[in-house]
Scaffold this active site. Structure first.
Site, PDB file in Angstrom:
ATOM      1  N   ASP A  43       0.830  -1.211   0.000  1.00 45.41           N
ATOM      2  CA  ASP A  43       0.000   0.000   0.000  1.00 45.41           C
ATOM      3  C   ASP A  43       0.867   1.264   0.000  1.00 45.41           C
ATOM      4  O   ASP A  43       2.098   1.180  -0.097  1.00 45.41           O
ATOM      5  CB  ASP A  43      -0.940  -0.072   1.217  1.00 45.41           C
ATOM      6  CG  ASP A  43      -2.284   0.576   0.972  1.00 45.41           C
ATOM      7  OD1 ASP A  43      -2.379   1.460   0.113  1.00 45.41           O
ATOM      8  OD2 ASP A  43      -3.252   0.209   1.673  1.00 45.41           O
TER       9      ASP A  43
ATOM     10  N   ASP B 154      -9.891   3.766  -3.655  1.00 44.88           N
ATOM     11  CA  ASP B 154     -10.590   2.563  -3.192  1.00 44.88           C
ATOM     12  C   ASP B 154     -12.004   2.457  -3.748  1.00 44.88           C
ATOM     13  O   ASP B 154     -12.746   3.442  -3.791  1.00 44.88           O
ATOM     14  CB  ASP B 154     -10.686   2.568  -1.664  1.00 44.88           C
ATOM     15  CG  ASP B 154      -9.340   2.309  -1.018  1.00 44.88           C
ATOM     16  OD1 ASP B 154      -8.339   2.205  -1.741  1.00 44.88           O
ATOM     17  OD2 ASP B 154      -9.309   2.212   0.219  1.00 44.88           O
TER      18      ASP B 154
HETATM   19  C1  GLA Z   1      -5.892   1.469   1.449  1.00 44.89           C
HETATM   20  C2  GLA Z   1      -5.992   0.482   0.295  1.00 44.89           C
HETATM   21  C3  GLA Z   1      -7.159  -0.457   0.549  1.00 44.89           C
HETATM   22  C4  GLA Z   1      -6.966  -1.181   1.876  1.00 44.89           C
HETATM   23  C5  GLA Z   1      -6.769  -0.191   3.001  1.00 44.89           C
HETATM   24  C6  GLA Z   1      -6.342  -0.857   4.297  1.00 44.89           C
HETATM   25  O1  GLA Z   1      -6.994   2.309   1.500  1.00 44.89           O
HETATM   26  O2  GLA Z   1      -6.148   1.165  -0.915  1.00 44.89           O
HETATM   27  O3  GLA Z   1      -7.318  -1.362  -0.501  1.00 44.89           O
HETATM   28  O4  GLA Z   1      -5.868  -2.027   1.764  1.00 44.89           O
HETATM   29  O5  GLA Z   1      -5.770   0.778   2.677  1.00 44.89           O
HETATM   30  O6  GLA Z   1      -6.141   0.056   5.322  1.00 44.89           O
END
Ligand code: GLA
Length: 687
Positions: free
Chosen positions: A190, A245
């Site tokens: 990430d 996301d």
């Molecule tokens: C980010 C990523 C997500 C998830 C969250 C976890 O937002 O893009 O897909 O992994 O972190 O905290």
């Protein structure tokens, strides 16, 4: 410390409250696609920026087709139900429900598996509450089922969860080794808390650390498309997120698909665009919408990472996820992501070239009404032939066509065909396309008309054809012209007029009205195709002036949260709006909507005008920008363009005389839907 843009994007960018600056939120924008037609094999425009040399590749031969598996994030986030028991339960279901056989392989952990601090040796420590036997035990369990195991951390000093679990920045070697020692086969890396260190450098360092372990590990870059990884990451990771996301809503899924589609030229074996994990089965969309989600992801050669808790999944969810016909498209070995052949008024034709020369075609209906979407074998790039095999990948049925590839696609639905230049085409039954000329609006006790068409797209006759329109029990349905034919020759259409009557007293609302064509092929095989139709039972508006918020609506759609009566949209839930207010002026009545929005009313030819005061609600401050439009049947009769949050309420007055329906439309004015909380204040019909 950097702010977690992922979280802002996911939850905050359309919210009203919050101290985050708008500047931080720009990554949430939606990229519009050019409407211009393009042949499916022509490179997407983005390809031109990368020059002619082929992009370098990782030499490890991993992820030759897009990874398939599971990740807990979309269903659990950081909640306690994310634990060893869940992960094992998913691995069990992969085997018992046939998902492993269908190709799902990776069982992946997301954020929140670790304790917030490393041990005295700098090692990561699994959360003993969630994983009492450690991570290796879970990995071993997953491996024993013949599956693979994945884990998560961040290319920053902490992961994305506000609790702040340790990230990999500065610990790449030791963390990668720890993962390899546990038997990790997949790492999602990430972007949070990265201290502003250059992204390419951060992701390359972990690539090298993974490589140094000697264990084959699929490497998933998750920097949300911020640094255009499609331009530099083909020899860094096997897949890269292209967007912020996803969330479990139609508007989120759609916005992400629109951002990912134009990146087609950058994907291929071992290096995939990742539009984020699946939401199928999480409850925020209808099954029709989830089928569209799964269709688009398969067309886009996206990783198929199941994001719902399969221990609670419905049979429909399993049916969608285990659709082998679509999985075969996603996993096609040529590895070419689909491109947009045509996109017009929410009707999309998306085409993917397949390894054996076939084409997959998705006819995707973005709109809230059924749409006919049509293309041809020639336009999708197949060679000239007298006929083609046409496989419907949701119906799992083979027919043939002499060239037309078309369907009436329900609201938010997707029809996917696999089209083959198959010399044996004539051995399949002719494809028969069903359609209706309208969605009937029925006043209870009064007859309403509807026309149906049944078209033979094939080159052989459809024999013993019978057409039926099935209304709810107690309704009257009468064909006023022939509804059957001994044989409908190839290329011909049978049109039938129907009269339908709902019994007096039928409650207003939407009722199923499926149209079915039943026929036999020349070889005698029986085929049935059904178009799931709808009839609306409506009540005419009363004479005089009527407050729109007090009238029943025919349909109501919003880009975020539900349409609200007499309040603003507020937050994502129903009934959580505030008193309507535009430019400092309050209004007691009206509709609170959010772009992209469409609310339609039955006026039955009895109203002369619609009036309202329009503007962005004060709950968004001076942010947002929208266009307001009023449509009388198929005609736009009023438009107020370029309204911003800084504008006062503007009056709209629209002539609607004679119209059967009036639609109130709010678009995003072309810049994405963020902050587009729009009000139709004092919305009134004169009837
Ligand atoms: C980010 C990523 C997500 C998830 C969250 C976890 O937002 O893009 O897909 O992994 O972190 O905290």
């Amino acid at each position: 410390m950097r702010v977690h843009i992922g979280t802002i994007h996911r939850r905050g960018h359309r919210r009203i409250v919050g101290a985050l600056s708008a500047a931080l939120l720009c990554t949430a924008g939606v990229t519009a696609l050019p409407a211009a037609a393009r042949t499916p094999d022509a490179p997407a425009p983005a390809a031109r920026t990368t020059g002619t040399a082929p992009a370098p590749r990782l030499p490890d031969g991993l992820a030759q087709t897009p990874p398939m598996g599971f990740n807990n994030w979309n269903s659990t986030h950081c909640r306690a139900e994310f634990n060893e028991e869940m992960v094992k339960g998913i691995a069990d279901l992969f085997v018992t429900k046939g998902l492993k056989d269908a190709g799902y392989k990776y069982v992946n952990l997301d954020d929140c598996w670790a304790l917030p601090t490393r041990d005295a040796h700098g090692k990561l420590v699994p959360d003993p509450q969630r994983f009492p036997h450690g991570i290796k035990a879970v990995a071993d369990y997953v491996h024993a089922k013949g599956l693979k195991f994945g884990i998560y951390t961040s290319a920053g000093i902490k992961t994305c969860n506000p609790a702040g679990f340790p990230g990999g920045l500065g610990h790449e070697k030791s963390d990668a080794q720890q993962f390899a020692d546990w038997g990790v086969d997949y790492l999602k890396y990430d972007n949070c808390n990265n201290l502003g260190v250059d992204a390419q450098q951060r992701y390359r360092t972990m690539r090298d650390a993974l490589k140094a372990t000697g264990r084959p590990i699929v490497y998933s870059i998750c920097e949300w498309g911020e640094n255009k990884p499609w331009e530099w990451a083909s020899d860094v990771g096997h897949l890269w997120r292209t967007t912020g996301d996803i969330s479990d809503s139609w508007s989120s899924m759609l916005a992400i698909a629109k951002q990912n589609l134009p990146l087609a030229a950058h994907a291929g074996p071992g290096h995939w665009n990742d539009p984020d994990m699946l939401e199928v089965g999480n409850g925020g969309m209808t099954d029709t919408e989830y089928r569209s989600h799964f269709s688009l992801w398969s067309m886009m050669a996206a990783p198929l990472l199941i994001g719902s808790d399969l221990r609670k999944a419905t049979p429909e969810t399993f049916e969608i996820l285990a659709n082998k016909d679509l999985i075969a498209i996603d996993q096609d070995t040529l590895g070419k992501q689909a491109t947009v052949l045509k996109s017009e008024d929410g009707r999309w034709t998306v085409v993917r070239q397949l390894a054996n020369g076939d084409r997959a075609v998705a006819l995707f209906n973005e709109t809230g009404r059924p749409q006919r979407i049509s293309t041809t074998a020639k336009d999708i790039g197949l060679p000239q032939a007298d006929g083609y095999r046409l496989r419907d990948l949701w119906q799992h049925r083979d027919t043939h066509t002499t060239g037309t590839v078309s369907a009436t696609v329900p609201a938010h639905g997707t029809t996917v065909y696999r089209v083959s230049a198959d010399p044996r085409w004539a051995t399949y039954p002719p494809a028969v396309e069903t359609g209706t000329d309208r969605t009937p609006l029925v006043e209870a006790g009064t007859a309403a008309g509807i026309g149906s068409t049944v078209r033979n797209l094939g080159g052989t006759p459809a024999k013993h054809l019978t057409v039926t329109l099935k209304a709810p029990r107690g309704w009257q349905v009468q064909a006023t012209s022939p509804a059957s034919a001994r044989a409908l020759p190839g290329g011909r259409t049978l049109r039938t007029n129907w009269r339908i009557t709902a019994p007096a007293g039928t409650a207003p609302g939407a009722y199923a009205l499926p149209l079915t064509a039943d026929y036999r092929s020349p070889r005698g095989e029986r085929s049935t195709t059904t178009l799931p139709g709808t009839a609306h039972v409506v009540v005419p508006p009363p004479a005089g002036t009527a407050d729109a918020a007090a009238l029943p609506w025919l349909t109501a759609a919003n880009g975020w949260g539900p349409v609200e009566k007499n309040t603003s949209v507020g937050e994502e839930g129903a009934g959580d709006g505030r008193p309507l207010s535009i430019g400092g002026t309050g209004f007691a009545k009206g509709l609170g909507v959010h772009a992209a929005s469409e609310v339609s009313f039955y006026t039955g030819g009895r109203c002369s005008a619609f009036t309202a005061r329009t503007g962005l609600d004060d709950e968004v401050g001076d942010r947002g920008s929208v266009d307001f439009e009023v449509w009388a049947d198929g005609k736009r009769v009023a438009r107020i363009a370029g309204v911003t949050g800084a504008d006062p309420a503007r009056a709209v007055s629209a002539p609607v005389a004679g119209a059967q329906t009036v639609r109130l439309v709010v678009t995003d004015a072309g810049d994405g839907i963020d902050y587009d909380h729009a009000d139709w204040a004092d919305a009134t019909f004169s009837c």
